[in-house]
Design a protein around this motif. Structure first.
Motif, PDB file in Angstrom:
ATOM      1  N   GLY A  61       0.792  -1.212   0.000  1.00 50.81           N
ATOM      2  CA  GLY A  61       0.000   0.000   0.000  1.00 50.81           C
ATOM      3  C   GLY A  61       0.825   1.263   0.000  1.00 50.81           C
ATOM      4  N   GLU A  62       0.131   2.363   0.077  1.00 48.36           N
ATOM      5  CA  GLU A  62       0.770   3.677   0.025  1.00 48.36           C
ATOM      6  C   GLU A  62       1.387   4.031   1.388  1.00 48.36           C
ATOM      7  OE1 GLU A  62       1.082   5.804  -2.614  1.00 48.36           O
ATOM      8  OE2 GLU A  62       0.290   4.156  -3.817  1.00 48.36           O
ATOM      9  N   VAL A  63       2.517   4.713   1.314  1.00 48.76           N
ATOM     10  CA  VAL A  63       3.213   5.183   2.507  1.00 48.76           C
ATOM     11  C   VAL A  63       3.011   6.688   2.609  1.00 48.76           C
ATOM     12  CG1 VAL A  63       5.487   5.475   3.561  1.00 48.76           C
ATOM     13  CG2 VAL A  63       4.927   3.354   2.370  1.00 48.76           C
ATOM     14  N   ALA A  64       2.783   7.162   3.805  1.00 47.92           N
ATOM     15  CA  ALA A  64       2.623   8.597   4.010  1.00 47.92           C
ATOM     16  C   ALA A  64       3.899   9.322   3.596  1.00 47.92           C
ATOM     17  CB  ALA A  64       2.302   8.886   5.471  1.00 47.92           C
ATOM     18  N   PRO A  65       3.772  10.499   3.005  1.00 45.96           N
ATOM     19  CA  PRO A  65       4.954  11.226   2.520  1.00 45.96           C
ATOM     20  C   PRO A  65       6.035  11.391   3.580  1.00 45.96           C
ATOM     21  CG  PRO A  65       2.964  12.284   1.735  1.00 45.96           C
ATOM     22  CD  PRO A  65       2.521  11.196   2.682  1.00 45.96           C
ATOM     23  N   GLU A  66       5.638  11.631   4.813  1.00 55.37           N
ATOM     24  CA  GLU A  66       6.627  11.832   5.874  1.00 55.37           C
ATOM     25  C   GLU A  66       7.343  10.537   6.257  1.00 55.37           C
ATOM     26  OE1 GLU A  66       3.381  12.364   6.048  1.00 55.37           O
ATOM     27  OE2 GLU A  66       2.521  11.664   7.950  1.00 55.37           O
ATOM     28  N   ASP A  67       6.829   9.401   5.838  1.00 61.51           N
ATOM     29  CA  ASP A  67       7.465   8.117   6.162  1.00 61.51           C
ATOM     30  C   ASP A  67       8.270   7.545   4.998  1.00 61.51           C
ATOM     31  OD1 ASP A  67       6.455   8.018   8.748  1.00 61.51           O
ATOM     32  OD2 ASP A  67       4.586   7.050   8.118  1.00 61.51           O
ATOM     33  N   GLU A  68       8.293   8.224   3.855  1.00 65.25           N
ATOM     34  CA  GLU A  68       8.920   7.656   2.662  1.00 65.25           C
ATOM     35  C   GLU A  68      10.421   7.421   2.839  1.00 65.25           C
ATOM     36  OE1 GLU A  68       8.076   9.760  -0.912  1.00 65.25           O
ATOM     37  OE2 GLU A  68       5.949   9.215  -0.895  1.00 65.25           O
TER      38      GLU A  68
END
Ligand code: F3S
Length: 64
Positions: A37-44
């Motif tokens: 799934g998608e990862v939050a921008p701050e966790d990339e």
């Protein structure tokens, strides 16, 4: 960014969860929990560090 964890390749090194605990979770045996799934921008940044740290190449990242 999308992250995919291939649990068939995971051997329980746990480096992914150590580097990015907000992205990767481990089960009771210490293996990565299935995730796609998608990862939050701050966790990339941490998520990508986890991708590179996995010696089994069990995690892939797909930037779109
Ligand atoms: Fe498994 Fe690699 Fe993480 S072996 S626990 S996906 S570092």
């Amino acid at each position: 960014m999308r992250i995919m964890v291939d649990t068939n390749k995971c051997s329980g090194h746990a480096r992914c969860a150590a580097l990015a605990p907000h992205v990767y979770a481990l089960d009771d045996q210490g293996y990565a929990v299935p995730f796609d799934g998608e990862v939050a921008p701050e966790d990339e940044k941490a998520a990508v560090a986890g991708v590179h740290a996995c010696p089994e190449r069990a995690i892939t990242a797909d930037r779109r």
